[in-house]
Design a protein around this motif. Structure first.
Motif, PDB file in Angstrom:
ATOM      1  N   UNK A  75       0.830  -1.212   0.000  1.00 34.89           N
ATOM      2  CA  UNK A  75       0.000   0.000   0.000  1.00 34.89           C
ATOM      3  C   UNK A  75       0.862   1.259   0.000  1.00 34.89           C
ATOM      4  N   UNK A  76       2.120   1.122   0.410  1.00 39.23           N
ATOM      5  CA  UNK A  76       3.036   2.276   0.399  1.00 39.23           C
ATOM      6  C   UNK A  76       3.836   2.346  -0.904  1.00 39.23           C
ATOM      7  N   UNK A  77       3.495   1.480  -1.850  1.00 36.52           N
ATOM      8  CA  UNK A  77       4.186   1.502  -3.149  1.00 36.52           C
ATOM      9  C   UNK A  77       5.511   0.758  -3.140  1.00 36.52           C
ATOM     10  N   UNK A  78       5.736  -0.009  -2.062  1.00 37.00           N
ATOM     11  CA  UNK A  78       7.015  -0.735  -1.961  1.00 37.00           C
ATOM     12  C   UNK A  78       6.797  -2.198  -2.359  1.00 37.00           C
ATOM     13  N   UNK A  79       7.555  -2.646  -3.355  1.00 39.29           N
ATOM     14  CA  UNK A  79       7.491  -4.036  -3.812  1.00 39.29           C
ATOM     15  C   UNK A  79       8.609  -4.835  -3.141  1.00 39.29           C
ATOM     16  N   UNK A  80       8.301  -6.077  -2.784  1.00 34.86           N
ATOM     17  CA  UNK A  80       9.321  -6.925  -2.144  1.00 34.86           C
ATOM     18  C   UNK A  80       9.309  -8.289  -2.833  1.00 34.86           C
ATOM     19  N   UNK A  81      10.411  -8.646  -3.424  1.00 33.30           N
ATOM     20  CA  UNK A  81      10.520  -9.913  -4.156  1.00 33.30           C
ATOM     21  C   UNK A  81      11.808 -10.639  -3.772  1.00 33.30           C
ATOM     22  N   UNK A  82      11.835 -11.940  -4.018  1.00 28.02           N
ATOM     23  CA  UNK A  82      13.031 -12.725  -3.693  1.00 28.02           C
ATOM     24  C   UNK A  82      13.522 -13.491  -4.914  1.00 28.02           C
ATOM     25  N   UNK A  83      14.818 -13.731  -4.923  1.00 32.06           N
ATOM     26  CA  UNK A  83      15.429 -14.527  -5.983  1.00 32.06           C
ATOM     27  C   UNK A  83      16.056 -15.760  -5.328  1.00 32.06           C
TER      28      UNK A  83
END
Ligand code: NAD
Length: 250
Positions: free
Chosen positions: A176-184
């Motif tokens: 909701x704060x526009x922060x994306x979190x992804x993992x590799x």
């Protein structure tokens, strides 16, 4: 130029043959200002002169120290005024069997890989929120998915699996704060972590289990990081991206 004007922090990024430095170089080539952080002071000194001082910062620090992480974020804000991307890449492994893991080993491996990801992310999130956007990328491992890679012990698998869970929870909370979190989840990548530990026979056996029939290189992982850091992945969060040559297909 996929990252023009972006400010990107990569932890564990001073090692000459490592995934982190390859990533910093690629992000720099794509127009980013890069922040290289690493616990290895000598390695930091070595890379310092490689990049234009206006578009880079090299800082010695320990991701297990909350103070170091918050000081780093503060220094980046003072110099660049924004933080767009964090790659949580600092990591250590230890090839031991389950019954051999000591309490100290457990703390060390869990701390650098998992606690470090949390502290460093906590340090940048307020600034990303302020900017209304951000991309956090976590370097997990195939070891998290298949219960062991080649060189990591069970505590390493646990730490890297923990990173996937923490990353998904962060993605839900911070979207909701526009922060994306992804993992590799890299497979076997030829870096200092693997250097000198593979004889020809071992290598041939490992390659039998990799459909693309080669070990990965740091650039293979850096390219995936670039995708997740850039707007090409703007509708992706909470994902796990495999970079393993097909070693683990699920
Ligand atoms: P590497 O050893 O070259 O990179 C790790 C870097 O982290 C080093 O430069 C080291 O100095 C730094 N570091 C260690 N402890 C730190 C701390 N407490 N604070 C700050 N920096 C610290 O090895 P690499 O293969 O490039 O590893 C990068 C990441 O990729 C690690 O998280 C590793 O677990 C992960 N990974 C590697 C492989 C592989 O096969 N090489 C596979 C899957 C995942």
């Amino acid at each position: 130029m996929l990252l023009k004007g972006k400010v990107c922090i990569v932890t564990g990024a001073a090692g000459e043959k490592g995934i982190g430095l390859r990533t910093a170089r690629l992000f720099y080539e794509h127009g980013a200002s890069i922040v290289i952080s690493d616990i290895n002071e000598a390695a930091c000194e070595k890379v310092r002169s490689e990049f234009d001082a206006d578009r880079s910062m090299v800082v010695t620090g320990n991701v297990v120290s909350r103070d170091d992480c918050f000081s780093l974020a503060k220094a980046v804000m003072e110099k660049f005024g924004r933080i767009d991307v964090l790659v949580n890449n600092a990591g250590i492994t230890q090839p031991v069997k389950f019954e051999e893991i000591t309490p100290e080993d457990y703390d060390r491996i869990l701390d650098v890989n998992l606690r470090g990801m949390m502290y460093m992310s906590q340090a940048v999130v307020p600034h990303m929120k302020q900017g209304g956007a951000g991309s956090i990328i976590n370097t997990s491992s195939v070891s998290a998915q298949r219960g062991g890679g080649i060189f990591g012990g069970p505590h390493y698998s646990a730490a890297k699996a923990g990173m996937l869970g923490l990353g998904k929870a962060m993605a839900r909370e911070l979207g909701a704060s526009g922060i994306r979190v992804n993992s590799v989840t890299p497979g076997l990548i030829a870096t200092d972590i693997t250097a000198g530990k593979l004889d020809d026979q071992m290598k041939a056996k490992i390659l039998e289990g990799i459909p693309l029939a080669r070990l990965g290189g740091p650039a293979d992982v850096a390219n995936a990081f670039l995708f997740l850091a850039s707007d090409l992945s703007s509708y992706m969060t909470g994902t796990t991206l495999d970079v393993n040559g097909g070693m683990h297909i699920h």
